[in-house]
Write an enzyme that holds these catalytic residues in place. Structure first.
Site, PDB file in Angstrom:
ATOM      1  N   HIS A 147       0.844  -1.189   0.000  1.00 26.06           N
ATOM      2  CA  HIS A 147       0.000   0.000   0.000  1.00 26.06           C
ATOM      3  C   HIS A 147       0.885   1.247   0.000  1.00 26.06           C
ATOM      4  CE1 HIS A 147       0.644  -0.653   4.418  1.00 26.06           C
ATOM      5  NE2 HIS A 147       0.920   0.630   4.324  1.00 26.06           N
TER       6      HIS A 147
HETATM    7  C1  T46 Z   1       2.558   0.896   7.122  1.00 26.83           C
HETATM    8  C2  T46 Z   1       3.330  -0.337   7.411  1.00 26.83           C
HETATM    9  C3  T46 Z   1       4.786  -0.084   7.565  1.00 26.83           C
HETATM   10  C4  T46 Z   1      -5.069  -0.149  13.033  1.00 26.83           C
HETATM   11  O1  T46 Z   1      -6.228  -0.408  13.418  1.00 26.83           O
HETATM   12  N1  T46 Z   1      -4.395   0.936  13.536  1.00 26.83           N
HETATM   13  C5  T46 Z   1      -3.137   1.254  13.152  1.00 26.83           C
HETATM   14  O2  T46 Z   1      -2.585   2.261  13.625  1.00 26.83           O
HETATM   15  C6  T46 Z   1      -2.488   0.434  12.173  1.00 26.83           C
HETATM   16  C7  T46 Z   1      -1.073   0.775  11.715  1.00 26.83           C
HETATM   17  C8  T46 Z   1      -3.168  -0.646  11.681  1.00 26.83           C
HETATM   18  N2  T46 Z   1      -4.430  -0.927  12.115  1.00 26.83           N
HETATM   19  C9  T46 Z   1      -5.104  -2.122  11.585  1.00 26.83           C
HETATM   20  C10 T46 Z   1      -5.482  -2.058  10.114  1.00 26.83           C
HETATM   21  C11 T46 Z   1      -5.500  -3.517   9.715  1.00 26.83           C
HETATM   22  O3  T46 Z   1      -6.757  -4.071  10.012  1.00 26.83           O
HETATM   23  O4  T46 Z   1      -4.228  -3.237  11.711  1.00 26.83           O
HETATM   24  C12 T46 Z   1      -4.460  -4.150  10.648  1.00 26.83           C
HETATM   25  C13 T46 Z   1      -3.150  -4.479   9.952  1.00 26.83           C
HETATM   26  O5  T46 Z   1      -2.716  -3.317   9.237  1.00 26.83           O
HETATM   27  P1  T46 Z   1      -2.024  -3.432   7.809  1.00 26.83           P
HETATM   28  O6  T46 Z   1      -2.570  -4.571   7.046  1.00 26.83           O
HETATM   29  O7  T46 Z   1      -2.095  -2.065   7.165  1.00 26.83           O
HETATM   30  O8  T46 Z   1      -0.515  -3.770   8.218  1.00 26.83           O
HETATM   31  P2  T46 Z   1       0.790  -3.618   7.347  1.00 26.83           P
HETATM   32  O9  T46 Z   1       1.863  -4.302   8.087  1.00 26.83           O
HETATM   33  O10 T46 Z   1       0.578  -4.033   5.936  1.00 26.83           O
HETATM   34  O11 T46 Z   1       1.076  -2.036   7.321  1.00 26.83           O
HETATM   35  C14 T46 Z   1       1.447  -1.348   8.505  1.00 26.83           C
HETATM   36  C15 T46 Z   1       0.712  -0.005   8.573  1.00 26.83           C
HETATM   37  O12 T46 Z   1      -0.699  -0.218   8.495  1.00 26.83           O
HETATM   38  C16 T46 Z   1       1.113   0.934   7.469  1.00 26.83           C
HETATM   39  O13 T46 Z   1       0.726   2.254   7.814  1.00 26.83           O
HETATM   40  O14 T46 Z   1       3.043   1.796   6.473  1.00 26.83           O
HETATM   41  O15 T46 Z   1       2.846  -1.091   8.527  1.00 26.83           O
END
Ligand code: T46
Length: 142
Positions: free
Chosen positions: A52
């Site tokens: 993303h």
């Molecule tokens: C990024 C990379 C480096 C929340 O509810 N609150 C939060 O502050 C964050 C960061 C995530 N979430 C939830 C959203 C999803 O349901 O946690 C779940 C996993 O998030 P995501 O699939 O976006 O995780 P990554 O590892 O792909 O990405 C994360 C961050 O979301 C993003 O900002 O830049 O780490």
């Protein structure tokens, strides 16, 4: 590309068995105030997360334990940064597609962010990301 690698101030103990302390401050050491901190633990070797970009969020990420590869794409070119020591920080400006690939099991990814969580700040579709950066909506800058 709108990123920079920074060396976090690190204070070593005279006896190396005591480890080292790394530190940074919002605004003074990174180009934003910190509103949010999150970290990812327990991922296996080879796991890929991310896929993303962010529209407005600025971040600084570091890996206090292990090795994580960060693939960056600004819509025109791709670069890879390896986070492989606790004193290495990666500052990301908005408009960068990122993948994080775990190169060692249980590596820890820590992120400090400029904004509170907002799902609407994410671009999770690659074609939409290309349209976003190519329309010139990415006005973050280092
Ligand atoms: C990024 C990379 C480096 C929340 O509810 N609150 C939060 O502050 C964050 C960061 C995530 N979430 C939830 C959203 C999803 O349901 O946690 C779940 C996993 O998030 P995501 O699939 O976006 O995780 P990554 O590892 O792909 O990405 C994360 C961050 O979301 C993003 O900002 O830049 O780490």
């Amino acid at each position: 590309m709108q990123y920079s690698i920074i060396q976090l101030k690190t204070i070593y103990h005279e006896d190396s068995s005591y480890g080292a302390l790394s530190v940074f401050e919002g605004v003074n050491d990174i180009p934003f105030e910190i509103k949010r901190i999150y970290y990812i633990c327990g991922a296996d070797d080879g796991i890929k997360r991310g896929m993303h970009a962010h529209k407005e969020l600025k971040q600084m990420m570091f890996c206090p334990y292990g090795e994580i590869e960060i693939e960056l794409d600004d819509g025109w070119s791709r670069e890879i940064v390896l986070l492989d020591k606790p004193s290495k920080g990666l500052v990301l400006m908005p408009g960068l597609w990122r993948n994080m690939i775990w190169r060692k099991k249980d590596s820890v990814l820590c992120v400090v962010a400029s904004e509170y969580y907002s799902s609407s700040d994410y671009i999770r579709d690659y074609d939409a990301f290309l349209a976003f950066v190519q329309d010139g909506n990415n006005n973050g800058g280092l």
